[in-house]
Write a protein that holds these residues in place. Structure first.
Motif, mmCIF file in Angstrom:
data_model
loop_
_atom_site.group_PDB
_atom_site.id
_atom_site.type_symbol
_atom_site.label_atom_id
_atom_site.label_comp_id
_atom_site.label_asym_id
_atom_site.label_seq_id
_atom_site.Cartn_x
_atom_site.Cartn_y
_atom_site.Cartn_z
ATOM 1 N N TRP A 1 -18.826 2.262 5.571
ATOM 2 C CA TRP A 1 -18.746 1.481 6.802
ATOM 3 C C TRP A 1 -19.340 2.309 7.935
ATOM 4 O O TRP A 1 -18.991 3.492 8.099
ATOM 5 N N HIS B 1 1.216 -9.250 4.491
ATOM 6 C CA HIS B 1 0.027 -8.408 4.336
ATOM 7 C C HIS B 1 -0.400 -8.503 2.861
ATOM 8 O O HIS B 1 -0.422 -7.521 2.135
ATOM 9 N N TRP B 2 -0.606 -9.745 2.426
ATOM 10 C CA TRP B 2 -1.298 -10.087 1.175
ATOM 11 C C TRP B 2 -0.482 -10.102 -0.116
ATOM 12 O O TRP B 2 -0.988 -10.498 -1.162
ATOM 13 N N MET C 1 -16.161 4.633 2.861
ATOM 14 C CA MET C 1 -16.177 3.218 2.461
ATOM 15 C C MET C 1 -17.589 2.635 2.635
ATOM 16 O O MET C 1 -17.806 1.459 2.380
ATOM 17 N N ASN D 1 -1.533 -10.832 8.266
ATOM 18 C CA ASN D 1 -2.567 -9.824 8.435
ATOM 19 C C ASN D 1 -3.859 -10.330 7.811
ATOM 20 O O ASN D 1 -3.909 -10.636 6.615
ATOM 21 N N GLU D 2 -4.887 -10.448 8.624
ATOM 22 C CA GLU D 2 -6.245 -10.722 8.151
ATOM 23 C C GLU D 2 -6.366 -11.904 7.193
ATOM 24 O O GLU D 2 -6.707 -11.731 6.014
ATOM 25 N N TYR E 1 -13.131 -2.267 12.276
ATOM 26 C CA TYR E 1 -13.573 -1.030 11.632
ATOM 27 C C TYR E 1 -15.046 -0.689 11.825
ATOM 28 O O TYR E 1 -15.407 0.469 11.891
ATOM 29 N N GLU F 1 -5.313 -2.494 14.005
ATOM 30 C CA GLU F 1 -5.834 -1.511 13.045
ATOM 31 C C GLU F 1 -7.192 -1.014 13.501
ATOM 32 O O GLU F 1 -8.040 -1.802 13.925
ATOM 33 N N GLU G 1 -5.548 1.878 -1.446
ATOM 34 C CA GLU G 1 -6.585 1.166 -0.698
ATOM 35 C C GLU G 1 -7.155 0.021 -1.560
ATOM 36 O O GLU G 1 -8.316 -0.002 -1.926
ATOM 37 N N TRP G 2 -6.310 -0.918 -1.916
ATOM 38 C CA TRP G 2 -6.698 -2.167 -2.583
ATOM 39 C C TRP G 2 -7.634 -1.913 -3.778
ATOM 40 O O TRP G 2 -7.294 -1.081 -4.618
ATOM 41 N N TRP H 1 -5.049 3.154 11.851
ATOM 42 C CA TRP H 1 -4.909 2.914 10.422
ATOM 43 C C TRP H 1 -5.440 4.126 9.695
ATOM 44 O O TRP H 1 -6.603 4.436 9.843
ATOM 45 N N ASN I 1 -7.970 -6.319 14.065
ATOM 46 C CA ASN I 1 -8.235 -5.172 13.203
ATOM 47 C C ASN I 1 -9.750 -4.991 13.166
ATOM 48 O O ASN I 1 -10.476 -5.927 12.821
ATOM 49 N N PHE J 1 -7.357 6.991 4.180
ATOM 50 C CA PHE J 1 -7.423 6.575 5.581
ATOM 51 C C PHE J 1 -6.369 7.262 6.452
ATOM 52 O O PHE J 1 -6.285 6.996 7.645
ATOM 53 N N GLN K 1 0.795 -1.216 0.000
ATOM 54 C CA GLN K 1 0.000 0.000 0.000
ATOM 55 C C GLN K 1 0.837 1.282 0.000
ATOM 56 O O GLN K 1 0.332 2.333 -0.374
HETATM 57 C C1 GAL Z 1 -7.712 -3.680 6.467
HETATM 58 C C2 GAL Z 1 -6.375 -3.895 5.823
HETATM 59 C C3 GAL Z 1 -5.622 -2.655 5.504
HETATM 60 C C4 GAL Z 1 -6.493 -1.488 5.092
HETATM 61 C C5 GAL Z 1 -7.766 -1.384 5.906
HETATM 62 C C6 GAL Z 1 -8.783 -0.386 5.396
HETATM 63 O O1 GAL Z 1 -8.551 -4.740 6.176
HETATM 64 O O2 GAL Z 1 -5.556 -4.697 6.642
HETATM 65 O O3 GAL Z 1 -4.655 -2.981 4.568
HETATM 66 O O4 GAL Z 1 -6.668 -1.429 3.762
HETATM 67 O O5 GAL Z 1 -8.421 -2.600 5.998
HETATM 68 O O6 GAL Z 1 -9.571 -0.931 4.385
#
Ligand code: GAL
Length: 466
Positions: A345, A123-124, A343, A168-169, A300, A372, A425-426, A418, A298, A434, A22
């Motif tokens: 969320w 981390h992916w 997002m 991670n996740e 959110y 996170e 952001e993927w 985070w 992590n 963020f 990232q």
């Molecule tokens: C998490 C992830 C991070 C970041 C964050 C916000 O799932 O570990 O890389 O992108 O979400 O979407």
């Protein structure tokens, strides 16, 4: 002005977090191999407006400036991830000296500024060769490859890195990477996620065993895993809804935490998935049980969970929010009166407090680090400033919830915002922000946001609000 003292112990670890793909950029520099995210982002149609992490925040070249800013922020610890394909370009074999050098420099820079490094091994960004030649996480051989990569990292960095996370996740890797296909490597399947999840857990367990048996006594660090989970609030007090919320949490967090704390998958998963859920051998079970020195979480957001009736629309869950919804029979939905981030969320701090209690009870009062927590906001740069009051409100709410959980007995020991800076952001590319630091993705210019100043003052005051 009133000052609100929150209940955070003196040794509480305050940090901020990022991940390699990232922020680093330099995708073909320093002897780095391609990762599955390099391949995925270069595949048309996968990422918002075709964005890639080729340059990202150019942290690979600007890390000294970034660490200096982190020191200004006042955090004690920095959670970053190591790109496997910088260390082993093909995922196997001899380490790449330039990759080792980069992380040595980063770690030394952190320490020189009084910041402890907290390193995540995965981390992916899987080395692409392992996916192309060996089916990546679908192949049980991945556990051995990951273990050898981890050992290289312990050997080269463990004299200075005292906090490790293996993965991670894993839920995101399994569900979004191999179930929904929206993250790399982009596979779509109802069964692969459970196989991938199994191999992720075994890879974690092997790396922890290696650390504990060969490095921990001398290096004196701790090692664990960062799992992600939202809170699921029962839609009503009806038993069906209460059970649905519980089931949703078991399919989310229990999937990856139960094997580590209880030695097997949750009984609800076993009952519903049958043969699609792999079985642990006695040796695997032994290796997994207790394989985390801390509980990395992590978190959110929150959704309501209701028992799904036949034929009901499960699309919100089907988007990936809930895993494979047909396996759970759970309908997820928000309260429209909640506040939402960019997002989409929901901002529900009390959901985090409840989740912390759920973890405390189910896993026997473990030390928890919130590895996170944070939010994406509109973040307009006006006259050289970003007034991200929404983000400040988010942090205030979630920190208050964390403080309350501590007062109620939860063993919360650290918190990482985070993210340190806006980054890739993927699937959303650079569209979602963020960071505590604004990044101009054309020039790379860093501008601390109002939330950065808020954090700085919060930490200077010793974790109090005014
Ligand atoms: C998490 C992830 C991070 C970041 C964050 C916000 O799932 O570990 O890389 O992108 O979400 O979407």
């Amino acid at each position: 002005m009133t000052t609100k003292t929150l209940s955070f112990p003196g040794d509480f670890l305050w940090g901020t977090a990022t991940s390699s793909y990232q922020i680093e950029g330099a995708w073909l520099e320093g002897g780095k191999g391609m990762s599955i995210w390099d391949v995925f982002t270069h595949t048309p149609g996968k990422i918002f407006q075709g964005h890639t992490g080729d340059v990202a925040c150019d942290h690979y070249h600007r890390f000294r400036e970034d660490v200096a800013l982190m020191a200004q922020l006042g955090v004690k610890v920095y959670r970053f991830s190591i790109a496997w394909s910088r260390i082993q370009p093909d995922g196997q074999g001899q380490p790449n000296a330039e990759g080792i050098q980069f992380y040595n420099d980063l770690i030394d820079e952190c320490l020189a500024h009084g910041i402890q490094p907290w390193a995540t091994l995965y981390h992916w960004d899987l080395p692409a060769a392992l996916h192309l030649e060996q089916d990546g996480w679908l192949n049980p051989a991945i556990a051995g490859h990951f273990d050898r990569y981890a050992a290289i990292c312990f050997e080269h960095f463990g004299d200075r890195v005292k906090h490790w996370a293996t993965l991670n996740e894993p839920w995101v890797v399994a569900i979004l990477g191999y179930g929904k296909g929206v993250f790399a490597p982009g596979r779509v399947s109802d069964s692969e996620p459970y196989l991938v999840g199994h191999h992720l857990l075994l890879a974690h367990a092997h790396a922890v065993h290696t650390y504990r048996s060969q490095f921990q006594a001398e290096q004196q660090g701790i090692i664990g895993i960062s799992n992600n989970c939202d809170w699921r609030e029962p839609a009503s007090s009806l038993p069906g809804d209460v059970e649905a919320a519980q089931r949703a949490l078991e399919f989310f967090l229990g999937w990856f935490a139960d094997p580590i704390y209880h030695g097997d998958y949750p009984p609800s998963m076993r009952a519903r998935l049958g043969l699609r859920l792999p079985v642990f051998s006695d040796a695997d079970r032994k290796l997994l049980l207790g394989s985390s020195d801390y509980f990395g979480l992590n978190h959110y957001t929150t959704l309501f969970a209701a028992e799904a009736k036949p034929g009901e629309d499960l699309s919100l869950a089907a988007n990936g929010n809930g895993g494979i919804s047909a396996d759970q029979d759970v309908r997820l939905f928000p309260d429209p009166s909640w506040k939402f981030t960019t997002m989409d969320w929901a901002v529900v701090p009390d959901g985090m407090r409840k989740l912390l209690h759920w973890i405390d009870k189910r896993y026997g009062h473990p030390p928890v680090y919130l590895t996170e927590n944070g939010c994406s906001c509109e973040d307009l740069l006006v006259n050289g400033q970003v007034d991200d009051q929404d983000r400040i409100d988010y942090f205030e709410g979630y920190l208050q919830a964390g403080s309350q959980a501590i007062q109620e007995g939860v063993n919360l020991k650290g918190y990482f915002a985070w993210s340190f800076m806006d980054n890739f952001e993927w699937a959303s590319g650079y569209d979602k922000r963020f960071g505590l630091v604004h990044v101009d993705h054309h020039t790379g210019k860093r501008t601390p946001k109002a939330s950065f100043t808020w954090w700085q003052q919060f930490l200077q005051r010793g974790a109090t609000f005014t």
